[in-house]
Design a protein around this motif. Structure first.
Motif, PDB file in Angstrom:
ATOM      1  N   TYR A   1       0.830  -1.217   0.000  1.00 53.76           N
ATOM      2  CA  TYR A   1       0.000   0.000   0.000  1.00 53.76           C
ATOM      3  C   TYR A   1       0.866   1.269   0.000  1.00 53.76           C
ATOM      4  CZ  TYR A   1      -3.525   3.297   1.898  1.00 53.76           C
ATOM      5  OH  TYR A   1      -4.363   4.363   2.114  1.00 53.76           O
ATOM      6  N   LEU A   2       1.932   1.274   0.827  1.00 56.32           N
ATOM      7  CA  LEU A   2       2.805   2.455   0.887  1.00 56.32           C
ATOM      8  C   LEU A   2       4.006   2.337  -0.044  1.00 56.32           C
ATOM      9  CD1 LEU A   2       3.030   2.963   4.782  1.00 56.32           C
ATOM     10  CD2 LEU A   2       1.413   3.992   3.193  1.00 56.32           C
TER      11      LEU A   2
ATOM     12  N   ASP B   1       9.981  -7.370  -3.057  1.00 60.35           N
ATOM     13  CA  ASP B   1       8.796  -7.880  -2.350  1.00 60.35           C
ATOM     14  C   ASP B   1       8.704  -9.388  -2.554  1.00 60.35           C
ATOM     15  OD1 ASP B   1       6.144  -5.944  -1.422  1.00 60.35           O
ATOM     16  OD2 ASP B   1       5.883  -8.131  -1.423  1.00 60.35           O
ATOM     17  N   ASN B   2       8.092 -10.073  -1.567  1.00 64.04           N
ATOM     18  CA  ASN B   2       7.827 -11.512  -1.752  1.00 64.04           C
ATOM     19  C   ASN B   2       6.332 -11.766  -1.965  1.00 64.04           C
ATOM     20  OD1 ASN B   2       6.737 -11.162   0.755  1.00 64.04           O
ATOM     21  ND2 ASN B   2       7.778 -12.884   1.741  1.00 64.04           N
TER      22      ASN B   2
ATOM     23  N   ALA C   1       3.837 -11.361  -0.042  1.00 67.39           N
ATOM     24  CA  ALA C   1       3.170 -12.006   1.101  1.00 67.39           C
ATOM     25  C   ALA C   1       1.793 -11.391   1.364  1.00 67.39           C
ATOM     26  CB  ALA C   1       4.046 -11.863   2.348  1.00 67.39           C
ATOM     27  N   THR C   2       1.667 -10.069   1.212  1.00 65.67           N
ATOM     28  CA  THR C   2       0.374  -9.451   1.528  1.00 65.67           C
ATOM     29  C   THR C   2      -0.694  -9.900   0.528  1.00 65.67           C
ATOM     30  OG1 THR C   2       1.416  -7.572   2.620  1.00 65.67           O
ATOM     31  CG2 THR C   2      -0.834  -7.242   1.868  1.00 65.67           C
TER      32      THR C   2
ATOM     33  N   ASP D   1      12.745 -12.449  -0.429  1.00 62.54           N
ATOM     34  CA  ASP D   1      12.219 -12.493   0.935  1.00 62.54           C
ATOM     35  C   ASP D   1      13.281 -11.951   1.899  1.00 62.54           C
ATOM     36  OD1 ASP D   1      11.357 -13.307   3.499  1.00 62.54           O
ATOM     37  OD2 ASP D   1      10.238 -14.969   2.625  1.00 62.54           O
ATOM     38  N   VAL D   2      12.921 -10.952   2.689  1.00 59.01           N
ATOM     39  CA  VAL D   2      13.929 -10.345   3.576  1.00 59.01           C
ATOM     40  C   VAL D   2      14.282 -11.237   4.761  1.00 59.01           C
ATOM     41  CG1 VAL D   2      13.362  -7.961   2.931  1.00 59.01           C
ATOM     42  CG2 VAL D   2      12.269  -8.981   4.930  1.00 59.01           C
TER      43      VAL D   2
ATOM     44  N   ARG E   1       1.853  -6.585   8.469  1.00 58.03           N
ATOM     45  CA  ARG E   1       1.425  -5.316   9.071  1.00 58.03           C
ATOM     46  C   ARG E   1      -0.021  -5.289   9.589  1.00 58.03           C
ATOM     47  NH1 ARG E   1      -2.978  -3.677   5.842  1.00 58.03           N
ATOM     48  NH2 ARG E   1      -2.383  -3.751   3.661  1.00 58.03           N
TER      49      ARG E   1
ATOM     50  N   ASN F   1       8.750 -13.202  10.828  1.00 58.96           N
ATOM     51  CA  ASN F   1       8.892 -12.407   9.602  1.00 58.96           C
ATOM     52  C   ASN F   1       9.450 -11.016   9.911  1.00 58.96           C
ATOM     53  OD1 ASN F   1       8.233 -12.244   6.633  1.00 58.96           O
ATOM     54  ND2 ASN F   1       7.058 -10.476   7.352  1.00 58.96           N
TER      55      ASN F   1
ATOM     56  N   MET G   1      10.024   1.601   8.911  1.00 58.35           N
ATOM     57  CA  MET G   1       8.669   1.999   9.269  1.00 58.35           C
ATOM     58  C   MET G   1       8.191   1.257  10.507  1.00 58.35           C
ATOM     59  SD  MET G   1       6.315   4.006   8.775  1.00 58.35           S
ATOM     60  CE  MET G   1       6.188   4.772   7.159  1.00 58.35           C
TER      61      MET G   1
ATOM     62  N   TYR H   1       1.546  -7.913  16.506  1.00 62.14           N
ATOM     63  CA  TYR H   1       2.129  -7.123  15.401  1.00 62.14           C
ATOM     64  C   TYR H   1       2.806  -5.868  15.942  1.00 62.14           C
ATOM     65  CZ  TYR H   1       2.009  -3.088  12.340  1.00 62.14           C
ATOM     66  OH  TYR H   1       2.344  -1.921  11.704  1.00 62.14           O
TER      67      TYR H   1
ATOM     68  N   LYS I   1       7.114  -4.266  16.288  1.00 64.08           N
ATOM     69  CA  LYS I   1       7.691  -2.954  15.953  1.00 64.08           C
ATOM     70  C   LYS I   1       8.481  -2.393  17.144  1.00 64.08           C
ATOM     71  CE  LYS I   1       5.640  -2.380  11.852  1.00 64.08           C
ATOM     72  NZ  LYS I   1       6.347  -2.238  10.592  1.00 64.08           N
TER      73      LYS I   1
ATOM     74  N   VAL J   1      -2.730   5.137   7.986  1.00 59.34           N
ATOM     75  CA  VAL J   1      -2.786   5.906   6.738  1.00 59.34           C
ATOM     76  C   VAL J   1      -4.112   5.612   6.035  1.00 59.34           C
ATOM     77  CG1 VAL J   1      -1.634   6.273   4.520  1.00 59.34           C
ATOM     78  CG2 VAL J   1      -0.280   5.697   6.548  1.00 59.34           C
TER      79      VAL J   1
HETATM   80  N1  LIG Z   1      -0.732   1.304   6.221  1.00 55.65           N
HETATM   81  C1  LIG Z   1      -0.699   1.902   7.397  1.00 55.65           C
HETATM   82  O1  LIG Z   1      -1.672   2.526   7.840  1.00 55.65           O
HETATM   83  C2  LIG Z   1       0.538   1.821   8.244  1.00 55.65           C
HETATM   84  C3  LIG Z   1       0.618   2.609   9.397  1.00 55.65           C
HETATM   85  C4  LIG Z   1       1.765   2.543  10.180  1.00 55.65           C
HETATM   86  C5  LIG Z   1       2.806   1.717   9.825  1.00 55.65           C
HETATM   87  N2  LIG Z   1       2.691   0.938   8.696  1.00 55.65           N
HETATM   88  C6  LIG Z   1       3.831   0.090   8.345  1.00 55.65           C
HETATM   89  O2  LIG Z   1       4.302   0.495   7.074  1.00 55.65           O
HETATM   90  C7  LIG Z   1       4.800  -0.612   6.344  1.00 55.65           C
HETATM   91  C8  LIG Z   1       4.086  -0.699   5.016  1.00 55.65           C
HETATM   92  O3  LIG Z   1       2.700  -0.848   5.256  1.00 55.65           O
HETATM   93  P1  LIG Z   1       1.666  -1.142   4.103  1.00 55.65           P
HETATM   94  O4  LIG Z   1       0.356  -0.646   4.576  1.00 55.65           O
HETATM   95  O5  LIG Z   1       2.222  -0.692   2.824  1.00 55.65           O
HETATM   96  O6  LIG Z   1       1.631  -2.741   4.182  1.00 55.65           O
HETATM   97  P2  LIG Z   1       1.570  -3.796   2.981  1.00 55.65           P
HETATM   98  O7  LIG Z   1       1.294  -5.130   3.613  1.00 55.65           O
HETATM   99  O8  LIG Z   1       0.632  -3.323   1.936  1.00 55.65           O
HETATM  100  O9  LIG Z   1       3.061  -3.743   2.436  1.00 55.65           O
HETATM  101  C9  LIG Z   1       4.112  -4.497   2.988  1.00 55.65           C
HETATM  102  C10 LIG Z   1       4.778  -5.234   1.841  1.00 55.65           C
HETATM  103  O10 LIG Z   1       5.865  -6.006   2.361  1.00 55.65           O
HETATM  104  C11 LIG Z   1       5.848  -7.277   1.742  1.00 55.65           C
HETATM  105  N3  LIG Z   1       6.510  -8.231   2.660  1.00 55.65           N
HETATM  106  C12 LIG Z   1       6.099  -8.668   3.865  1.00 55.65           C
HETATM  107  N4  LIG Z   1       6.986  -9.542   4.377  1.00 55.65           N
HETATM  108  C13 LIG Z   1       7.997  -9.636   3.466  1.00 55.65           C
HETATM  109  C14 LIG Z   1       9.204 -10.380   3.419  1.00 55.65           C
HETATM  110  N5  LIG Z   1       9.540 -11.216   4.404  1.00 55.65           N
HETATM  111  N6  LIG Z   1      10.022 -10.223   2.349  1.00 55.65           N
HETATM  112  C15 LIG Z   1       9.685  -9.387   1.328  1.00 55.65           C
HETATM  113  N7  LIG Z   1       8.539  -8.671   1.305  1.00 55.65           N
HETATM  114  C16 LIG Z   1       7.715  -8.802   2.369  1.00 55.65           C
HETATM  115  C17 LIG Z   1       4.372  -7.599   1.513  1.00 55.65           C
HETATM  116  O11 LIG Z   1       4.180  -8.547   0.485  1.00 55.65           O
HETATM  117  C18 LIG Z   1       3.818  -6.222   1.163  1.00 55.65           C
HETATM  118  O12 LIG Z   1       3.779  -6.003  -0.225  1.00 55.65           O
HETATM  119  C19 LIG Z   1       4.582  -1.842   7.222  1.00 55.65           C
HETATM  120  O13 LIG Z   1       5.766  -2.142   7.896  1.00 55.65           O
HETATM  121  C20 LIG Z   1       3.519  -1.380   8.189  1.00 55.65           C
HETATM  122  O14 LIG Z   1       3.611  -2.071   9.405  1.00 55.65           O
HETATM  123  C21 LIG Z   1       1.596   0.986   7.892  1.00 55.65           C
END
Ligand SMILES: NC(=O)c1ccc[n+]([C@@H]2O[C@H](COP(=O)([O-])OP(=O)(O)OC[C@H]3O[C@@H](n4cnc5c(N)ncnc54)[C@H](O)[C@@H]3O)[C@@H](O)[C@H]2O)c1
Length: 382
Positions: free
Chosen positions: A11-12, A31-32, A34-35, A72-73, A98, A116, A140, A180, A184, A210
């Protein structure tokens, strides 16, 4: 600048990639996926259709130099070789599980989330130490690390305390509200330690939830970012907007006085752009609170209801039993000084942006209706 974004399919991560490309930076997105899989696992999908990574790579290249790498990280060798090959100036780390409810489903999901998130961050720390220790790690975290303490939340990694008449400086006390969110907190402590022993350079961001469908770069379907709305993956504002479009009641949990610091997707991406382009001094650990508006979920329901009404949609607000264990009325006063001091000026106001979001979502009503049974809360904290 060359920037690696871990979690670039998210998403971000996707809109940040686009923003940095438009600013002339080189971006390697990792990215892997996973989401994508985990949202499918709970019987849902993104409200807005999202292109495949290959299609995304093509679209991103309209804006600049972009490459997508599947990986994959939690695989240390992969992370280390990536840094060796790409030699970045900064690495943005979003690649974590997340969702708070996902982590609270059962022991498998709790353990997966810990493994993870903690392992990914530790791998990044070690790879930076081994390959190029001056890389700026932009990590983040979440405002949820603090919980809802009855004191003003400092924008600082450390606080001065006095215990039994003796003074000391200790890491800012935190009390998270899901497995979760605890990952963090642990990440933060691990990064503080890596900064202390090896002098690595961090920006650790405590970001609030967000909301939004757009950034300046999202000008058509090929640039859409994912938009989750089910009870596991959807965050509150986004979920209410979909509830409004589907004609479902808006569902504040319990009394609805839960107050958090929210910001729009556009403001989040811009704040991140500023933090990346203005790194801390080498060897510094920079702690940043990132939010724009303090709002209660009750108030948000009113904003969405009013916006929906202006668009001809009649929507009710129905408080539902709270599936979480959390304070439903509480004090909340976080400090916000770092981003304003770097020139960050928010552009969006929630009350107005929710109307834009509902308009953006309306053409995809049928697609969302397929997953409407996934909207009401099912995942309980106890
Ligand atoms: N969206 C929000 O409101 C929000 C608010 C505060 C913090 N965050 C943090 O910001 C970050 C991004 O959030 P988001 O909303 O984009 O989440 P998201 O799940 O849409 O994006 C995270 C991405 O990381 C990838 N991922 C997860 N584990 C992985 C791994 N082991 N190896 C490779 N890729 C991996 C997922 O496939 C996904 O595409 C996250 O760490 C989240 O905790 C998000």
């Amino acid at each position: 600048m060359k920037v690696i974004i871990l979690g670039a399919d998210g998403y971000l991560g996707w809109p940040l990639s686009l923003r940095l490309l438009r600013r002339g930076h080189q971006v390697v997105g990792v990215d892997n996926l996973a989401t994508r899989r985990a949202v499918e696992e709970v019987g849902s999908d993104s409200a807005l259709p999202i292109p495949s990574p290959k299609e995304r790579e093509r679209a991103a290249r309209e804006l600049g130099e972009f490459k997508f790498v599947f990986g994959d990280v939690t695989d240390y060798k992969f992370v280390r070789e990536l840094l060796r090959k790409e030699n970045p100036d900064a690495v943005v780390h979003f690649a974590e599980q997340r969702s708070a409810p996902y982590s609270m489903r059962d022991v498998e999901h709790a353990v997966y989330t810990m493994h993870n998130n903690l392992e990914g961050t530790l791998n990044l720390i070690y790879a930076v130490k081994e390959v190029k220790s001056d890389i700026h790690i932009v990590k983040m975290g979440t405002m949820g690390e603090y919980g809802t303490p009855n004191f003003d939340i400092p924008e600082s990694a450390f606080v001065e305390v006095e215990i039994n008449g003796r003074r000391d400086r200790i890491p800012t006390p935190k009390f998270a509200g899901s497995w979760y969110h605890w990952t963090k907190v642990y990440d933060t402590y691990n990064m503080l330690f890596a900064n202390k022993v090896w002098g690595l350079t961090f920006t650790d961001i405590m970001q609030g939830p967000v909301y939004g469908t757009r950034t300046e770069e999202i000008t058509g379907e090929r640039f859409f970012t994912r938009f989750d709305f089910d009870e596991v993956w959807g965050t509150v504002v986004n979920r209410y907007c979909v509830e409004a479009v589907l004609g479902l009641p808006l569902t504040p949990y319990g009394k609805g006085g839960q107050t958090r610091g929210f910001l729009s997707l556009e403001d989040s991406v811009e704040a991140l752009r500023i933090l990346i382009e203005n790194p801390p001094k080498q060897g510094e650990y920079r702690h940043v609170n990132q939010f724009v508006e303090l709002r209660s979920v009750r108030e948000i329901a009113t904003f969405v209801q009013e916006a929906a009404r202006e668009l001809g949609l009649d929507v009710k607000v129905e408080h539902v039993p709270n599936p979480r264990v959390e304070a439903e009325e509480h004090y909340y006063n976080p400090e916000l000084k770092v981003l304003p001091s770097l020139g960050f000026r928010p552009k969006k106001v929630m009350r107005e942006e929710v109307k834009v979001m509902i308009k953006d979502l309306l053409p995809f009503k049928e697609r969302m209706a397929r997953y409407s049974s996934a909207v009401m809360p099912r995942t309980r904290w106890k």
